[in-house]
Scaffold this active site. Sequence first.
Site, short mmCIF file in Angstrom:
data_model
loop_
_atom_site.label_atom_id
_atom_site.label_comp_id
_atom_site.label_asym_id
_atom_site.label_seq_id
_atom_site.Cartn_x
_atom_site.Cartn_y
_atom_site.Cartn_z
N ASP A 38 0.84 -1.20 0.00
CA ASP A 38 0.00 0.00 0.00
C ASP A 38 0.88 1.26 0.00
O ASP A 38 0.37 2.38 -0.05
CB ASP A 38 -1.04 -0.01 1.13
CG ASP A 38 -0.43 -0.06 2.52
OD1 ASP A 38 0.80 -0.17 2.63
OD2 ASP A 38 -1.21 0.00 3.50
N SER A 39 2.20 1.05 -0.02
CA SER A 39 3.13 2.17 -0.28
C SER A 39 2.81 2.81 -1.63
O SER A 39 3.28 3.91 -1.92
CB SER A 39 4.58 1.67 -0.26
OG SER A 39 4.74 0.52 -1.08
N ASP B 48 -1.06 -6.15 0.04
CA ASP B 48 -1.41 -5.46 1.28
C ASP B 48 -2.91 -5.27 1.43
O ASP B 48 -3.58 -4.83 0.48
CB ASP B 48 -0.76 -4.06 1.29
CG ASP B 48 0.46 -3.99 2.19
OD1 ASP B 48 0.55 -4.77 3.15
OD2 ASP B 48 1.33 -3.14 1.90
N LYS C 117 -1.20 -9.27 3.37
CA LYS C 117 -0.42 -8.73 4.50
C LYS C 117 -1.28 -7.75 5.29
O LYS C 117 -2.01 -6.95 4.70
CB LYS C 117 0.85 -8.04 3.99
CG LYS C 117 1.68 -7.41 5.13
CD LYS C 117 3.10 -7.09 4.71
CE LYS C 117 3.27 -5.79 3.97
NZ LYS C 117 2.81 -4.59 4.73
N GLU D 152 -1.27 -5.18 8.98
CA GLU D 152 -0.47 -4.53 10.02
C GLU D 152 -1.12 -4.70 11.38
O GLU D 152 -2.27 -4.29 11.57
CB GLU D 152 -0.33 -3.03 9.70
CG GLU D 152 0.36 -2.79 8.38
CD GLU D 152 0.55 -1.30 8.06
OE1 GLU D 152 0.22 -0.45 8.91
OE2 GLU D 152 1.01 -1.01 6.94
N GLU E 21 9.37 -3.73 10.57
CA GLU E 21 9.81 -2.45 9.96
C GLU E 21 10.33 -1.49 11.03
O GLU E 21 9.66 -1.23 12.05
CB GLU E 21 8.62 -1.82 9.21
CG GLU E 21 8.98 -0.48 8.57
CD GLU E 21 7.98 -0.01 7.51
OE1 GLU E 21 7.06 -0.78 7.15
OE2 GLU E 21 8.14 1.13 7.04
O1 KIV Z 1 3.53 -1.02 1.64
C1 KIV Z 1 4.71 -1.42 1.61
O2 KIV Z 1 5.44 -1.26 0.63
C2 KIV Z 1 5.21 -2.12 2.78
C3 KIV Z 1 6.68 -2.32 2.88
C4 KIV Z 1 7.33 -1.05 3.24
C5 KIV Z 1 7.04 -3.43 3.82
O3 KIV Z 1 4.46 -2.47 3.65
#
Ligand code: KIV
Length: 263
Positions: free
Chosen positions: A45-46, A84, A112, A114, A181
């Site tokens: 989600d970056s 994500d 993934k 958090e 992280e």
């Molecule tokens: O969203 C992302 O790219 C991430 C990485 C920084 C681990 O969660």
Amino acid sequence: MGKVTISTLGKKKAEGEKFVCITAYDATFARVIAEAGAETILVGDSLGMVLQGHDSTIPVTVEHMRYHTECVCRAATDALVIADMPFMSYTTPEQTMANATALMQAGAQMVKMEGGTWLSDTISMLVERGIPVCAHLGLTPQSVNTFGGFKVQGRTPKEAKSILADAVEIQDAGASLLVLECIPSHLAADISRKLDIPVIGIGAGPGTDAQVLVMHDLLGLSEHTARFVHNFMEGQNTIQGGLKAFVEAVKAGEYPREEHSYT
Ligand code: KIV
């Protein structure tokens, strides 16, 4: 290499062989990242920051993630694709199931999320129904407003104890992978030793089983980068060369070094 699965990654951990994860958001970069030898690709989600230009990942929606996961999965070849779950997309069991299903049906092999202990039941529910989970602890960017900024986590004994307890609990709940992280190197190394599941670090020092970086950061394209980022385009003429340099440095134990780590 053959199709990478969670068994492949577990075997690498058991044999002490480092593996690599790089973020991708489209088919072309997914292909070149897989060709560079990265075992896993994260549709992070970056993308809210590096593609959309936001200052956090909070505006990202499930529909954004579903679209980019589909693009990546068309070209990821043998790499295992993790997608994500964006901000507030896993708050109730029904919502979580629907959103994780959308990402798996877009082609991801794992989702993934958090969070720690509070996610245990959610992780068990997904795993029991056939959706593997990668958990994410430490500096979890979706909580940036709770942290008061993008800050290193786990520096006090209390915080460190809590991150370790969360890691053990999410493994017991059935998570297949863990991202750590921006935490001190010694804490990440300790957690990686204690867990059976592979641990992927970002700003977590050299003691984890694998490393992940945001593709734009490692290619030297980002305006602001954290201490743990190295520009792998240095000395390279092509993007393919930069990606390969990152993959090779991680596998050889040459990245990250002390200067990229937190204490
Ligand atoms: O969203 C992302 O790219 C991430 C990485 C920084 C681990 O969660």
